[in-house]
Design a protein around this motif. Structure first.
Motif, PDB file in Angstrom:
ATOM      1  N   GLY A  69      81.113  71.922  37.604  1.00  0.00           N
ATOM      2  CA  GLY A  69      81.542  72.350  36.280  1.00  0.00           C
ATOM      3  C   GLY A  69      81.281  73.818  36.029  1.00  0.00           C
ATOM      4  N   GLN A  70      82.038  74.348  35.092  1.00  0.00           N
ATOM      5  CA  GLN A  70      81.876  75.737  34.676  1.00  0.00           C
ATOM      6  C   GLN A  70      81.131  75.791  33.348  1.00  0.00           C
ATOM      7  OE1 GLN A  70      85.830  77.378  34.464  1.00  0.00           O
ATOM      8  NE2 GLN A  70      85.738  78.228  36.515  1.00  0.00           N
ATOM      9  N   LYS A  71      80.145  76.676  33.283  1.00  0.00           N
ATOM     10  CA  LYS A  71      79.444  76.912  32.021  1.00  0.00           C
ATOM     11  C   LYS A  71      80.120  78.070  31.289  1.00  0.00           C
ATOM     12  CE  LYS A  71      74.795  75.176  32.913  1.00  0.00           C
ATOM     13  NZ  LYS A  71      73.352  75.509  32.942  1.00  0.00           N
ATOM     14  N   LYS A  72      80.462  77.820  30.029  1.00  0.00           N
ATOM     15  CA  LYS A  72      81.133  78.833  29.236  1.00  0.00           C
ATOM     16  C   LYS A  72      80.113  79.616  28.404  1.00  0.00           C
ATOM     17  CE  LYS A  72      85.364  76.102  29.003  1.00  0.00           C
ATOM     18  NZ  LYS A  72      86.372  75.430  28.133  1.00  0.00           N
ATOM     19  N   PRO A  73      80.487  80.801  27.929  1.00  0.00           N
ATOM     20  CA  PRO A  73      79.543  81.629  27.165  1.00  0.00           C
ATOM     21  C   PRO A  73      78.963  80.932  25.934  1.00  0.00           C
ATOM     22  CG  PRO A  73      81.465  82.907  27.805  1.00  0.00           C
ATOM     23  CD  PRO A  73      81.759  81.487  28.178  1.00  0.00           C
ATOM     24  N   ASP A  74      79.706  79.999  25.337  1.00  0.00           N
ATOM     25  CA  ASP A  74      79.204  79.322  24.142  1.00  0.00           C
ATOM     26  C   ASP A  74      78.275  78.157  24.472  1.00  0.00           C
ATOM     27  OD1 ASP A  74      80.954  77.523  25.207  1.00  0.00           O
ATOM     28  OD2 ASP A  74      82.218  77.313  23.422  1.00  0.00           O
ATOM     29  N   GLY A  75      77.986  77.953  25.778  1.00  0.00           N
ATOM     30  CA  GLY A  75      77.072  76.895  26.182  1.00  0.00           C
ATOM     31  C   GLY A  75      77.750  75.597  26.557  1.00  0.00           C
ATOM     32  N   THR A 127      73.997  65.353  24.395  1.00  0.00           N
ATOM     33  CA  THR A 127      74.129  66.178  23.192  1.00  0.00           C
ATOM     34  C   THR A 127      74.874  67.478  23.486  1.00  0.00           C
ATOM     35  OG1 THR A 127      71.967  67.186  23.631  1.00  0.00           O
ATOM     36  CG2 THR A 127      72.004  65.241  22.214  1.00  0.00           C
ATOM     37  N   LEU A 128      75.213  67.717  24.754  1.00  0.00           N
ATOM     38  CA  LEU A 128      75.901  68.938  25.148  1.00  0.00           C
ATOM     39  C   LEU A 128      77.393  68.838  24.819  1.00  0.00           C
ATOM     40  CD1 LEU A 128      74.330  68.947  28.708  1.00  0.00           C
ATOM     41  CD2 LEU A 128      73.513  70.293  26.776  1.00  0.00           C
ATOM     42  N   SER A 129      78.044  69.984  24.768  1.00  0.00           N
ATOM     43  CA  SER A 129      79.494  70.024  24.566  1.00  0.00           C
ATOM     44  C   SER A 129      80.169  69.992  25.935  1.00  0.00           C
ATOM     45  CB  SER A 129      79.883  71.295  23.800  1.00  0.00           C
ATOM     46  OG  SER A 129      81.286  71.368  23.649  1.00  0.00           O
ATOM     47  N   ILE A 130      80.819  68.872  26.247  1.00  0.00           N
ATOM     48  CA  ILE A 130      81.427  68.657  27.558  1.00  0.00           C
ATOM     49  C   ILE A 130      82.922  68.447  27.400  1.00  0.00           C
ATOM     50  CG2 ILE A 130      81.455  67.230  29.634  1.00  0.00           C
ATOM     51  CD1 ILE A 130      78.809  68.584  29.321  1.00  0.00           C
ATOM     52  N   SER A 131      83.695  69.140  28.204  1.00  0.00           N
ATOM     53  CA  SER A 131      85.141  68.909  28.232  1.00  0.00           C
ATOM     54  C   SER A 131      85.542  68.448  29.627  1.00  0.00           C
ATOM     55  CB  SER A 131      85.903  70.182  27.859  1.00  0.00           C
ATOM     56  OG  SER A 131      85.602  71.231  28.767  1.00  0.00           O
ATOM     57  N   LEU A 190      75.218  64.698  34.116  1.00  0.00           N
ATOM     58  CA  LEU A 190      75.560  65.822  33.239  1.00  0.00           C
ATOM     59  C   LEU A 190      74.315  66.633  32.887  1.00  0.00           C
ATOM     60  CD1 LEU A 190      78.112  64.040  30.895  1.00  0.00           C
ATOM     61  CD2 LEU A 190      78.623  65.783  32.612  1.00  0.00           C
ATOM     62  N   GLY A 191      73.176  65.963  32.762  1.00  0.00           N
ATOM     63  CA  GLY A 191      71.924  66.678  32.528  1.00  0.00           C
ATOM     64  C   GLY A 191      71.555  67.574  33.687  1.00  0.00           C
ATOM     65  N   LEU A 192      71.773  67.084  34.914  1.00  0.00           N
ATOM     66  CA  LEU A 192      71.511  67.897  36.107  1.00  0.00           C
ATOM     67  C   LEU A 192      72.466  69.085  36.164  1.00  0.00           C
ATOM     68  CD1 LEU A 192      71.027  65.048  38.734  1.00  0.00           C
ATOM     69  CD2 LEU A 192      69.241  66.516  37.812  1.00  0.00           C
ATOM     70  N   LEU A 193      73.730  68.847  35.829  1.00  0.00           N
ATOM     71  CA  LEU A 193      74.709  69.935  35.828  1.00  0.00           C
ATOM     72  C   LEU A 193      74.311  71.012  34.826  1.00  0.00           C
ATOM     73  CD1 LEU A 193      77.462  70.973  36.862  1.00  0.00           C
ATOM     74  CD2 LEU A 193      78.527  69.719  34.979  1.00  0.00           C
ATOM     75  N   ALA A 194      73.816  70.591  33.667  1.00  0.00           N
ATOM     76  CA  ALA A 194      73.410  71.545  32.636  1.00  0.00           C
ATOM     77  C   ALA A 194      72.219  72.392  33.084  1.00  0.00           C
ATOM     78  CB  ALA A 194      73.071  70.813  31.342  1.00  0.00           C
ATOM     79  N   LYS A 195      71.361  71.835  33.963  1.00  0.00           N
ATOM     80  CA  LYS A 195      70.192  72.583  34.437  1.00  0.00           C
ATOM     81  C   LYS A 195      70.567  73.673  35.428  1.00  0.00           C
ATOM     82  CE  LYS A 195      66.278  71.637  34.001  1.00  0.00           C
ATOM     83  NZ  LYS A 195      65.251  72.204  33.105  1.00  0.00           N
ATOM     84  N   GLY A 196      71.708  73.527  36.086  1.00  0.00           N
ATOM     85  CA  GLY A 196      72.113  74.504  37.099  1.00  0.00           C
ATOM     86  C   GLY A 196      72.366  75.874  36.509  1.00  0.00           C
TER      87      GLY A 196
END
Length: 491
Positions: free
Chosen positions: A22-28, A350-354, A371-377
């Motif tokens: 996944g790609q992390k965007k500037p808005d989180g 609780t993250l914003s995921i598309s 998704l939690g692991l992806l957010a930690k990257g």
């Protein structure tokens, strides 16, 4: 992020191994680009790797399939660590000091290092959750700057069998996949599904997986207890399959269609029967007893894992997640058997995921840890674009070269954040760096010792010279010499 920048995370579960990019965007927010899963029931049991070669092959397949979707090489991945052998063990380290000593950060770090050096037979300390510090007789979350003569550090050490951790590392090494960082999966999940208010006021996060159920207890933003129960949703499926003499795949379908975590006795229709196949049926009451019997066992085990000292403090209640949380009336069953009134099901993070992937859009709790692991990257895992005219499975020595993106100085355990686990490679580098520093310190101490001995020797020689000069014999000799010189001078 740029078009060819993305993060890749892998979760090794009892029923499946899943990879996500996944790609992390500037808005989180995060845009999921690829999701691949493969069955792992033949080589991973209760979250633990038992067959290294098959797991390595599975990981290789997942990477190749993701690269096909991404049309880009994957250079490195983030990995979640979980499973049956993980557990939390409390430990206390104490230090006495002179009166009116002001506690410094170095003193706190020394206590932590002493705790991390504790030897557990056949067990490895994956992570340490700092609890409170006892400063003289008062408990403090942060003792730095306080005057005291006694300091105690209270810690929750997260342990795993050394052999299991080595097997996990060996799988990625065999597959030739570079691991950027490993995370404690239960903490990555907690960060993704719990609110700050829940962690602060106290809660119990229950991850109902296929073969295991993980219990994480938080209070005042600190992990207080962690345990993995070797029971999960698959146990219910097996309990249905065995007495009814049916395949587990068919039993799973019956569970999804008919099972309920709790059914009031007045609501049971004794005349109702569920179809097993074209020729056989099972009474609804018998089916209900099978499901509720096993589920009650799981819930009572969960209740046992919540420390009594926190039971009346968990104002956030119980938060359920994972595939098992989709069972009908699961909140009611937990409320009855745990006596907790506040029950919440975390269907999604609780993250914003598309994402366009149905597995993620289902919001059934099964993707939350991933998704939690992806957010930690936090480091780009994308390599070069794949040449469409080239065989995807052709060997490429540069496939998993990380282009220097993860080059960094060796880290010690206390230098990483909560939930971050040093890989075996990082541990080796850290050990080498620590050995180099020890040798350098020893050389410096040896040099200082030699210089000190030289100074002491010169000081002794000077003292000996002065002693001789001031002795009665030297005084007599100098007196006779001076008298003789005076006589000669007078003549």
């Amino acid at each position: 992020m740029a078009e060819k920048e993305f993060i890749v995370a892998i979760e090794l579960g009892s029923s499946k191994v899943t990879g996500i990019a996944g790609q992390k965007k500037p808005d989180g927010s995060i845009n999921v680009l690829a999701l691949v899963k493969e069955d792992s029931s033949q080589f991973i049991r209760k979250g633990v790797v038992y067959n290294i070669d098959k797991t390595a092959q599975c990981l290789t397949n997942i990477i190749k399939k993701m690269e096909t979707q991404l049309k880009t090489r994957i250079t490195q991945v983030f990995v979640g660590v979980g499973g049956q052998s993980i557990r939390g063990v409390r430990n206390v380290v104490a230090k006495d000091m002179p009166d009116d000593t002001i506690i410094t950060q170095e003193m706190v770090a020394e206590l932590m290092e002493e705790n991390r050096n504790l030897d557990y037979p056949d067990q490895k300390i994956l992570d340490v959750a700092e609890q409170e510090y006892k400063v003289d007789t008062v408990m403090q979350l942060d003792p730095v700057g306080i005057r005291a003569s006694h300091l105690e550090g209270n810690y929750l050490n997260i342990l795993e069998r050394k052999s299991f951790f080595q097997n996990l590392n060996k799988c990625f090494e065999t597959a030739g996949i570079k691991v950027v960082e490993m995370y404690l999966a239960p903490l990555a999940l907690a960060n993704a599904v719990l609110t700050e208010a829940e962690k602060r006021s106290g809660c119990a996060l229950i991850d109902l997986g296929a073969d295991t159920t993980t219990v994480s207890v938080f209070y005042r933003n600190v992990l207080r207890h962690l345990a993995v129960i070797p029971l999960g949703a698959n146990n219910i499926t097996k309990d249905i399959a065995q007495p009814l003499q049916m395949e587990e795949s068919e039993a799973e379908k019956m569970k999804l269609k008919y099972a309920s975590a709790y059914t009031d006795n007045n609501e049971i229709d004794d005349t109702l029967k569920y179809s097993i196949d074209q020729e056989r049926q099972v009474e609804s009451r018998k089916f209900i007893d099978i499901v509720e019997g096993r589920l009650e066992e799981i819930i009572l085990n969960v209740r046992e894992q919540i420390p009594n000292e926190y039971c009346d403090k968990l104002l956030g209640g119980i938060i359920l997640t994972g595939g098992g949380s989709n069972l009908k009336n699961i909140e009611r069953a937990f409320a009855i058997h745990t006596h907790f009134d506040k029950i919440r099901i975390a269907k999604f993070v609780t993250l914003s995921i598309s994402s366009n992937n149905e597995l993620i859009k289902n919001h059934n709790g099964m993707m939350n840890t991933l998704l939690g692991l992806l957010a930690k990257g936090y480091i780009n895992c994308a390599g070069n674009e794949i040449d469409p005219n080239r065989d995807l499975f052709e060997d490429d020595n540069n496939v998993y070269q990380a282009n220097g993106q993860t080059e960094r100085t060796p880290r010690q355990a206390h230098e990483v954040g909560p939930g971050v686990i040093l890989t075996e490679q990082e541990e080796k580098l850290a050990e080498e760096e620590a050995r180099r520093k020890r040798e350098e310190q020893e050389r410096q101490e040896e040099q200082e010792r030699l210089e000190r001995e030289k100074a002491e020797r010169l000081e002794r020689e000077e003292a000996e010279r002065k002693r001789k000069e001031n002795s009665w014999w030297n005084k007599l000799r100098r007196g006779l010499t001076d008298f003789g010189e005076k006589m000669v001078s007078d003549e």
